[in-house]
Design a protein around this motif. Structure first.
Motif, PDB file in Angstrom:
ATOM      1  N   UNK A   4       0.837  -1.191   0.000  1.00  0.00           N
ATOM      2  CA  UNK A   4       0.000   0.000   0.000  1.00  0.00           C
ATOM      3  C   UNK A   4       0.873   1.242   0.000  1.00  0.00           C
ATOM      4  N   UNK A   5       0.390   2.272  -0.651  1.00  0.00           N
ATOM      5  CA  UNK A   5       1.076   3.564  -0.612  1.00  0.00           C
ATOM      6  C   UNK A   5       0.541   4.313   0.602  1.00  0.00           C
ATOM      7  N   UNK A   6       1.451   4.724   1.443  1.00  0.00           N
ATOM      8  CA  UNK A   6       1.050   5.386   2.686  1.00  0.00           C
ATOM      9  C   UNK A   6       0.661   6.837   2.400  1.00  0.00           C
ATOM     10  N   UNK A   7      -0.373   7.295   3.095  1.00  0.00           N
ATOM     11  CA  UNK A   7      -0.832   8.672   2.921  1.00  0.00           C
ATOM     12  C   UNK A   7       0.148   9.642   3.548  1.00  0.00           C
ATOM     13  N   UNK A   8       0.269  10.848   2.982  1.00  0.00           N
ATOM     14  CA  UNK A   8       1.115  11.871   3.607  1.00  0.00           C
ATOM     15  C   UNK A   8       0.642  12.146   5.035  1.00  0.00           C
ATOM     16  N   UNK A   9       1.592  12.387   5.930  1.00  0.00           N
ATOM     17  CA  UNK A   9       1.250  12.683   7.308  1.00  0.00           C
ATOM     18  C   UNK A   9       1.096  11.449   8.178  1.00  0.00           C
ATOM     19  N   UNK A  38      -4.186   3.767  15.853  1.00  0.00           N
ATOM     20  CA  UNK A  38      -3.974   3.561  14.421  1.00  0.00           C
ATOM     21  C   UNK A  38      -4.797   4.602  13.673  1.00  0.00           C
ATOM     22  N   UNK A  39      -4.257   5.093  12.560  1.00  0.00           N
ATOM     23  CA  UNK A  39      -5.004   6.100  11.806  1.00  0.00           C
ATOM     24  C   UNK A  39      -5.192   5.702  10.349  1.00  0.00           C
ATOM     25  N   UNK A  51       1.604  13.473  13.631  1.00  0.00           N
ATOM     26  CA  UNK A  51       1.306  14.374  14.744  1.00  0.00           C
ATOM     27  C   UNK A  51       1.211  13.605  16.057  1.00  0.00           C
ATOM     28  N   UNK A  52       0.490  12.468  16.049  1.00  0.00           N
ATOM     29  CA  UNK A  52       0.344  11.661  17.267  1.00  0.00           C
ATOM     30  C   UNK A  52       1.680  11.073  17.715  1.00  0.00           C
ATOM     31  N   UNK A  56       3.658  11.958  21.185  1.00  0.00           N
ATOM     32  CA  UNK A  56       4.026  10.900  22.118  1.00  0.00           C
ATOM     33  C   UNK A  56       5.524  10.887  22.363  1.00  0.00           C
ATOM     34  N   UNK A  57       6.305  11.101  21.314  1.00  0.00           N
ATOM     35  CA  UNK A  57       7.765  11.149  21.455  1.00  0.00           C
ATOM     36  C   UNK A  57       8.170  12.303  22.371  1.00  0.00           C
ATOM     37  N   UNK A  58       7.577  13.474  22.167  1.00  0.00           N
ATOM     38  CA  UNK A  58       7.893  14.636  23.004  1.00  0.00           C
ATOM     39  C   UNK A  58       7.510  14.381  24.461  1.00  0.00           C
ATOM     40  N   UNK A  59       6.359  13.769  24.677  1.00  0.00           N
ATOM     41  CA  UNK A  59       5.904  13.457  26.031  1.00  0.00           C
ATOM     42  C   UNK A  59       6.863  12.480  26.705  1.00  0.00           C
ATOM     43  N   UNK A  60       7.300  11.462  25.968  1.00  0.00           N
ATOM     44  CA  UNK A  60       8.222  10.468  26.519  1.00  0.00           C
ATOM     45  C   UNK A  60       9.574  11.095  26.832  1.00  0.00           C
ATOM     46  N   UNK A  61      10.061  11.989  25.968  1.00  0.00           N
ATOM     47  CA  UNK A  61      11.339  12.654  26.201  1.00  0.00           C
ATOM     48  C   UNK A  61      11.285  13.571  27.418  1.00  0.00           C
ATOM     49  N   UNK A  62      10.182  14.298  27.556  1.00  0.00           N
ATOM     50  CA  UNK A  62       9.995  15.200  28.697  1.00  0.00           C
ATOM     51  C   UNK A  62       9.980  14.401  29.996  1.00  0.00           C
ATOM     52  N   UNK A  63       9.252  13.300  29.996  1.00  0.00           N
ATOM     53  CA  UNK A  63       9.148  12.455  31.195  1.00  0.00           C
ATOM     54  C   UNK A  63      10.498  11.848  31.551  1.00  0.00           C
ATOM     55  N   UNK A  64      11.256  11.422  30.539  1.00  0.00           N
ATOM     56  CA  UNK A  64      12.570  10.811  30.785  1.00  0.00           C
ATOM     57  C   UNK A  64      13.631  11.823  31.206  1.00  0.00           C
ATOM     58  N   UNK A  65      13.442  13.087  30.827  1.00  0.00           N
ATOM     59  CA  UNK A  65      14.410  14.133  31.168  1.00  0.00           C
ATOM     60  C   UNK A  65      14.263  14.599  32.615  1.00  0.00           C
TER      61      UNK A  65
END
Length: 66
Positions: A4-9, A38-39, A51-52, A56-65
């Motif tokens: 499948x071709x993945x949609x942009x974003x 899943x989107x 975006x999701x 989530x990555x930013x939240x995990x980095x903030x929590x780990x910092x």
């Protein structure tokens, strides 16, 4: 099997795992626990919103910092 071709974003499960620094099982656990939804894609080849995943990555980095 047709690819499948993945949609942009959107990211594949492999791309999502790479961004988050976890394995595919970790991505499945995040979905199962309600931290990531899943989107698109298919049950065997899900897509996740950039975006999701970024939020989530930013939240995990903030929590780990802390």
């Amino acid at each position: 099997m047709e690819s499948q071709i993945i949609r942009p974003g959107h990211l594949t499960a492999h791309q999502t795992a790479h961004v988050l620094g976890i394995g595919l099982d970790g991505v499945r656990q995040l979905v199962r626990r309600g931290h990531l939804a899943r989107s698109g894609g298919s049950p065997r080849q899900p897509w996740y919103s950039v975006t999701d995943v970024s939020a989530l990555d930013a939240k995990r980095r903030t929590r780990n910092a802390a």
